[in-house]
Write a protein that holds these residues in place. Structure first.
Motif, PDB file in Angstrom:
ATOM      1  N   GLY A 179       0.863  -1.313   0.108  1.00 23.67           N
ATOM      2  CA  GLY A 179       0.036   0.060   0.055  1.00 23.67           C
ATOM      3  C   GLY A 179       0.866   1.245  -0.244  1.00 23.67           C
ATOM      4  N   LYS A 180       0.538   2.039   1.097  1.00 24.73           N
ATOM      5  CA  LYS A 180       1.117   3.720   1.019  1.00 24.73           C
ATOM      6  C   LYS A 180       2.739   3.273   1.259  1.00 24.73           C
ATOM      7  N   LEU A 181       3.207   2.255   1.712  1.00 25.54           N
ATOM      8  CA  LEU A 181       4.767   2.019   1.816  1.00 25.54           C
ATOM      9  C   LEU A 181       5.216   1.906   0.513  1.00 25.54           C
ATOM     10  N   GLU A 182       4.761   1.382  -0.324  1.00 26.18           N
ATOM     11  CA  GLU A 182       5.133   1.316  -1.737  1.00 26.18           C
ATOM     12  C   GLU A 182       5.021   2.781  -2.547  1.00 26.18           C
ATOM     13  N   LYS A 183       4.058   3.343  -2.471  1.00 25.23           N
ATOM     14  CA  LYS A 183       3.974   4.723  -2.832  1.00 25.23           C
ATOM     15  C   LYS A 183       5.078   5.554  -2.328  1.00 25.23           C
ATOM     16  N   MET A 184       5.085   5.503  -0.957  1.00 20.01           N
ATOM     17  CA  MET A 184       6.178   6.384  -0.128  1.00 20.01           C
ATOM     18  C   MET A 184       7.546   6.097  -1.005  1.00 20.01           C
ATOM     19  N   LEU A 218       9.896   6.250   6.333  1.00 22.16           N
ATOM     20  CA  LEU A 218      10.688   6.596   5.318  1.00 22.16           C
ATOM     21  C   LEU A 218      11.645   5.374   4.932  1.00 22.16           C
ATOM     22  N   ASP A 219      12.461   5.214   6.234  1.00 17.23           N
ATOM     23  CA  ASP A 219      13.140   4.142   6.254  1.00 17.23           C
ATOM     24  C   ASP A 219      12.625   2.839   5.870  1.00 17.23           C
ATOM     25  N   THR A 220      11.554   2.654   6.660  1.00  9.29           N
ATOM     26  CA  THR A 220      10.915   1.257   6.414  1.00  9.29           C
ATOM     27  C   THR A 220      10.603   1.009   4.914  1.00  9.29           C
ATOM     28  N   SER A 221      10.048   1.952   4.151  1.00  6.26           N
ATOM     29  CA  SER A 221       9.667   1.869   2.986  1.00  6.26           C
ATOM     30  C   SER A 221      10.802   1.614   1.963  1.00  6.26           C
ATOM     31  N   ILE A 222      11.875   2.063   2.370  1.00  7.52           N
ATOM     32  CA  ILE A 222      13.268   1.732   1.423  1.00  7.52           C
ATOM     33  C   ILE A 222      13.621   0.586   1.764  1.00  7.52           C
ATOM     34  N   SER A 223      13.909   0.017   3.155  1.00  2.00           N
ATOM     35  CA  SER A 223      14.216  -1.000   3.508  1.00  2.00           C
ATOM     36  C   SER A 223      13.658  -2.322   2.916  1.00  2.00           C
ATOM     37  N   LEU A 224      12.254  -2.167   2.929  1.00  2.00           N
ATOM     38  CA  LEU A 224      11.515  -3.334   2.236  1.00  2.00           C
ATOM     39  C   LEU A 224      11.722  -3.265   0.734  1.00  2.00           C
ATOM     40  N   MET A 225      11.837  -2.222   0.099  1.00  2.00           N
ATOM     41  CA  MET A 225      12.270  -2.243  -1.280  1.00  2.00           C
ATOM     42  C   MET A 225      13.669  -2.794  -1.584  1.00  2.00           C
ATOM     43  N   LYS A 226      14.595  -2.542  -0.749  1.00  2.00           N
ATOM     44  CA  LYS A 226      15.960  -2.890  -0.763  1.00  2.00           C
ATOM     45  C   LYS A 226      16.090  -4.150  -0.388  1.00  2.00           C
ATOM     46  N   LYS A 227      15.557  -4.873   0.436  1.00  2.00           N
ATOM     47  CA  LYS A 227      16.133  -6.140   1.251  1.00  2.00           C
ATOM     48  C   LYS A 227      15.142  -7.070   0.991  1.00  2.00           C
ATOM     49  N   MET A 228      13.903  -7.031   0.567  1.00  2.00           N
ATOM     50  CA  MET A 228      13.086  -8.278   0.082  1.00  2.00           C
ATOM     51  C   MET A 228      13.765  -8.900  -0.727  1.00  2.00           C
ATOM     52  N   ALA A 229      13.477 -10.288  -1.080  1.00  2.00           N
ATOM     53  CA  ALA A 229      13.679 -10.923  -2.222  1.00  2.00           C
ATOM     54  C   ALA A 229      12.735 -10.923  -3.187  1.00  2.00           C
TER      55      ALA A 229
END
Length: 351
Positions: free
Chosen positions: A37-42, A328-339
């Motif tokens: 959701g909004k985490l992806e948009k962020m 902000l940090d969480t949204s980027i971490s998800l994008m960077k660290k998820m497989a």
């Protein structure tokens, strides 16, 4: 005026190519498309602002801007004007909610005197005072256009100072008895919404107090007749020095590709002023929470933004902005660290 004009011209469109790259990355991760959701948009928006796929927000700065309002003489607040100064002392002594939250989250906090009635001399207080409080907008304009521009430019200078020292995200908050009155007036001018749909209880008013506040704002708008297409004229007519300062911070940050996390009603009014000066600034704004103040909804509708949090808050100080910063940090971490599906050998044909 030159500083303001130069900075406004520096604001560019955010990087749509980097946003597309971020969206593509998110779509490949081991989750249903758009499920965060909004985490992806962020994450997508932050990539566009920074022109980096994985920007870092290690150094966070929160600015609390203080200013007094002459309209307090009309009984629009349940608290007397001296509470502005008392609360600034509380901020400087680390005793307020914003201090606790900033320490908890690891955010640098700075208090700025944009226009308090009292003159304080304390080491940790930045003085950018243009005048000792606005004038009573029921009897005339809150400030001159020159003073409005000076306050905007002071906000730009503060943003630049912190960005130059390494700040990667800036939160904005405020303190000023009477500032929900000025903010409601600004919101009414720009959104053209009915005052009954904007004006709330502020700091402790009852229903009779709200109705009185509406009448005071009506009187001020009729007296000063602000031009709805001219942000400086609106600030001059019914604005606040701290509101102008926050608008300046937004402009200064946008010109340097730095996101600004908004707070509640008053920072929302500042955002509307900044948007009027350059519509592109909205792409650099990160909404935080939904305030109990009804006018805040009108702000978000005008900016076409959706808040991340709804905690029934209406404190101010930037408390909502600081609470939203870790997202902000969480949204980027998800994008960077998820497989990705490919990395995890997960079948994604139905994803």
């Amino acid at each position: 005026m030159k500083k303001l004009e130069t900075t406004l011209k520096k604001i560019k469109k955010i990087n749509t190519e980097k946003m597309a790259e971020a969206e593509n990355r998110l779509d490949q991760l081991t989750k249903p498309k758009g499920s965060l959701g909004k985490l992806e948009k962020m994450a997508i928006k932050l990539a566009g602002i920074s022109s980096e796929l994985y920007p870092s927000f290690e150094k966070k700065t929160h600015l609390v801007m203080a200013g007094d309002h002459g309209v307090v003489a009309e009984g629009v607040s349940a608290f007397p004007q001296e509470v502005t100064t008392q609360m600034v002392h509380n901020f400087l002594n680390n005793g307020a909610a914003i201090n606790v939250l900033a320490a908890e989250i690891g955010t640098e906090i700075q208090i700025i005197d944009m226009g308090m009635v009292d003159d304080l001399e304390q080491e940790d207080l930045i003085i950018k005072k243009v005048k000792n409080g606005t004038d009573n907008m029921v009897k005339g304009r809150a400030m001159s256009q020159k003073e409005a521009i000076q306050s905007l430019e002071a906000g730009i200078e503060i943003a630049e100072e912190y960005i130059n020292s390494g700040s990667k995200v800036i939160g904005i908050g405020e303190m000023g008895i009477g500032n929900t009155t000025a903010s409601s007036a600004i919101i009414a001018v720009i959104t053209q919404a009915n005052l009954k749909d904007i004006v709330g209880f502020g700091t402790g008013l009852d229903q009779a107090g709200v109705e009185h506040k509406i009448e005071i704002i009506k009187t001020a708008l009729e007296k000063n007749n602000p031009n709805p297409e001219n942000a400086v004229d609106i600030l001059s007519a019914v604005g606040g020095l701290e509101i102008a300062g926050m608008a300046g911070v937004i402009i200064g940050a946008a010109a340097n590709n730095i996101p600004v996390v908004m707070d509640g009603l008053i920072s929302g009014a500042a955002a509307l002023i900044a948007q009027k000066l350059n519509p592109e600034v909205v792409n650099y704004l990160i909404p935080s929470h939904s305030s109990v103040e009804p006018g805040h909804k009108k702000v978000y509708e005008q900016l076409e933004l959706n808040p991340f949090l709804d905690l029934d808050m209406r404190l101010g100080e930037g408390t909502g902005a600081v609470l939203a910063m870790p997202f902000l940090d969480t949204s980027i971490s998800l994008m960077k660290k998820m497989a990705t599906f490919a990395e995890a050998a997960v079948e994604n044909s139905q994803a």
